[in-house]
Design an enzyme around this catalytic site. Structure first.
Site, mmCIF file in Angstrom:
data_model
loop_
_atom_site.group_PDB
_atom_site.id
_atom_site.type_symbol
_atom_site.label_atom_id
_atom_site.label_comp_id
_atom_site.label_asym_id
_atom_site.label_seq_id
_atom_site.Cartn_x
_atom_site.Cartn_y
_atom_site.Cartn_z
ATOM 1 C CG HIS A 105 -1.991 -1.072 1.099
ATOM 2 N ND1 HIS A 105 -3.146 -0.928 0.363
ATOM 3 C CD2 HIS A 105 -2.036 -2.328 1.614
ATOM 4 C CE1 HIS A 105 -3.864 -2.026 0.442
ATOM 5 N NE2 HIS A 105 -3.209 -2.900 1.186
ATOM 6 C CB THR A 160 0.995 -5.087 -4.999
ATOM 7 O OG1 THR A 160 0.071 -5.579 -5.964
ATOM 8 C CG2 THR A 160 0.605 -3.662 -4.639
ATOM 9 C CE LYS A 214 -3.655 -3.294 -2.533
ATOM 10 N NZ LYS A 214 -3.464 -4.645 -3.093
#
Length: 432
Positions: A219, A247, A250
């Site tokens: 995040h 990731t 995102k």
């Protein structure tokens, strides 16, 4: 025996607890995001225009011209599929380029891409811990399900430390001793409360007690740090963290996950992790799009600056209206409802009455009694849209007679909510 009755009973249980999830049929508009089309009555029904306020495409890189151009070019040059697993015929040039960019982003010797962030945590944590002799995994009590599954899959002994509690972490490290192999796993930014880990202190404790560190930056990558390397880059400790997981779905707006570390760690995971070995590779289109996003955000500050402004403005406006916003220093804007049924009703009213889409967050993603609307403003949300969101939420709060003051709203990390953090983590693991 009627097998179908068991499935009916399981679903009925979710519905009775207000935990049954309904997926809205949305058609995102790459050029006009956050606007989308919603078909409430089936795929062939007349669509309604709605605005999306809960996307994890935080910087809207999924609709960036550079990313789309890279995807289209890769599709025409390489085709739609990857051709197989990495061990058969799936190691294509775009994914090799992507891994080089990711290693450079985090200042590591190597990186390894996976089909999702969930899989990269499952594979990374479990494989690293299995290779270390008699490894003790020391895990933050509020770690994500993917990390919990990685810990479980390893088969190693685990101990939970209270969320972001450095005294408790040091106590566990001290009791484990200098000589035992130890892996400290934690997130840099926790996506439900939006709070940030004390990464400098964790890195220092790990060094003091001879432990390896594994941080989930999913995040934070793309959004924080001078080049989008995440919280650890912002705090200047990337070189002190052994394994950085992130990731591509995102901040980078595409799909996939990865780990970055020393070359021998990456080689070991590549060679031993079944979830990597036996999984078809990300296709060239996705790898090329992700690579374009990573490269762009290494030099461009405009998306991050606009993103932080809109997140701060949204928090300020909602708080000024008396809505129960959970205070934090990140881009996550949790508005607390603390009741599963009312949270679902609030979400439904926003969509049906105001054409605003915010999915309710309930157990087991958060503890029972900590249900919320999780708002994620993007650089493309305008000031006018933020004002409209505030008006809509005020109307919903009045309609449902929800409390407006936030004095008694306490983050999950500070309130027990009648559940100890470690007990909640065990409940969450069992439920998922």
């Amino acid at each position: 025996m009627t097998y179908s009755a068991f499935f009916d009973k399981a679903i009925a249980g979710l519905k009775s607890e207000q935990r049954y999830r309904i997926f809205a049929n949305l058609e995102r508009d790459a050029l006009r995001f956050p606007m989308a089309l919603w078909r409430p009555d089936g795929p062939d029904s007349t669509p309604r225009e709605v605005s999306i306020w809960c996307s994890n495409d935080y910087l809207t890189m999924g609709g960036h011209d550079l990313v789309i151009d890279a995807v289209v070019h890769a599709a025409r040059r390489h085709g739609a599929g990857a051709g197989g697993t990495r061990n058969i015929s799936g190691t294509h040039h775009p994914i090799v380029e992507l891994e080089a960019e990711l290693a450079d982003l985090h200042g590591k010797q190597a990186a390894l891409a996976f089909t999702s962030g969930w899989i990269s945590n499952l594979a990374g944590i479990s494989t690293i811990a299995q290779i270390l002799p008699d490894c003790l995994i020391i895990s933050d009590a509020l770690n994500h399900n993917s990390m919990i599954e990685g810990v479980r899959r390893s088969g190693c002994e685990k101990v939970l430390f209270r969320h972001n509690d450095m005294a408790h972490l040091e106590e566990i490290l001290q009791q484990a001793g200098q000589e035992r192999a130890k892996l400290v796993v934690f997130e840099s930014l926790y996506s439900m409360d939006g709070d940030i880990a004390p990464v400098k202190k964790i890195a220092a404790l790990a060094k003091k007690y001879n432990a390896l560190t594994y941080v989930d930056e999913v995040h934070a990558v793309g959004m924080y740090g001078p080049r989008g390397g995440g919280i650890c880059e912002r705090e200047g400790v990337m070189d002190q963290i052994d394994v950085i997981e992130g990731t591509l779905a995102k901040g980078f707006g595409t799909l996939g996950g990865y780990i970055a570390a020393d070359a021998n760690i990456i080689d070991a995971v590549r060679s031993f992790a079944p979830s990597f070995i036996f999984t078809t590779t990300l296709p060239p289109t996705v790898a090329a799009g992700a690579c374009a996003a990573v490269r762009h955000l290494k030099t461009s500050q405009s998306e991050r600056a606009r993103h932080q402004r809109q997140a701060a403005l949204t928090k300020h406006a909602l708080t000024a209206a008396g809505l129960p916003v959970l205070d934090n220093e990140s881009h996550i804007v949790p508005v607390m409802v603390n009741d599963a049924e009312l949270c679902k009703q609030a979400s439904d009213l926003l969509l049906e009455r105001h054409s605003i889409y915010i999915q309710p967050i309930n157990y087991p993603t958060v503890a029972k009694g900590a249900e919320r609307l999780r708002i994620t403003p993007t650089p493309r949300h305008t000031d006018e849209q933020i004002a409209g969101l505030v008006e809509a939420l005020v109307d919903v709060w009045k309609t449902l007679k929800l409390p407006f003051h936030s004095a008694d709203i306490v983050p999950l990390r500070k309130s027990g909510l009648a559940i100890d953090h470690c007990a909640y983590a065990d409940m969450k693991r069992a439920a998922e």
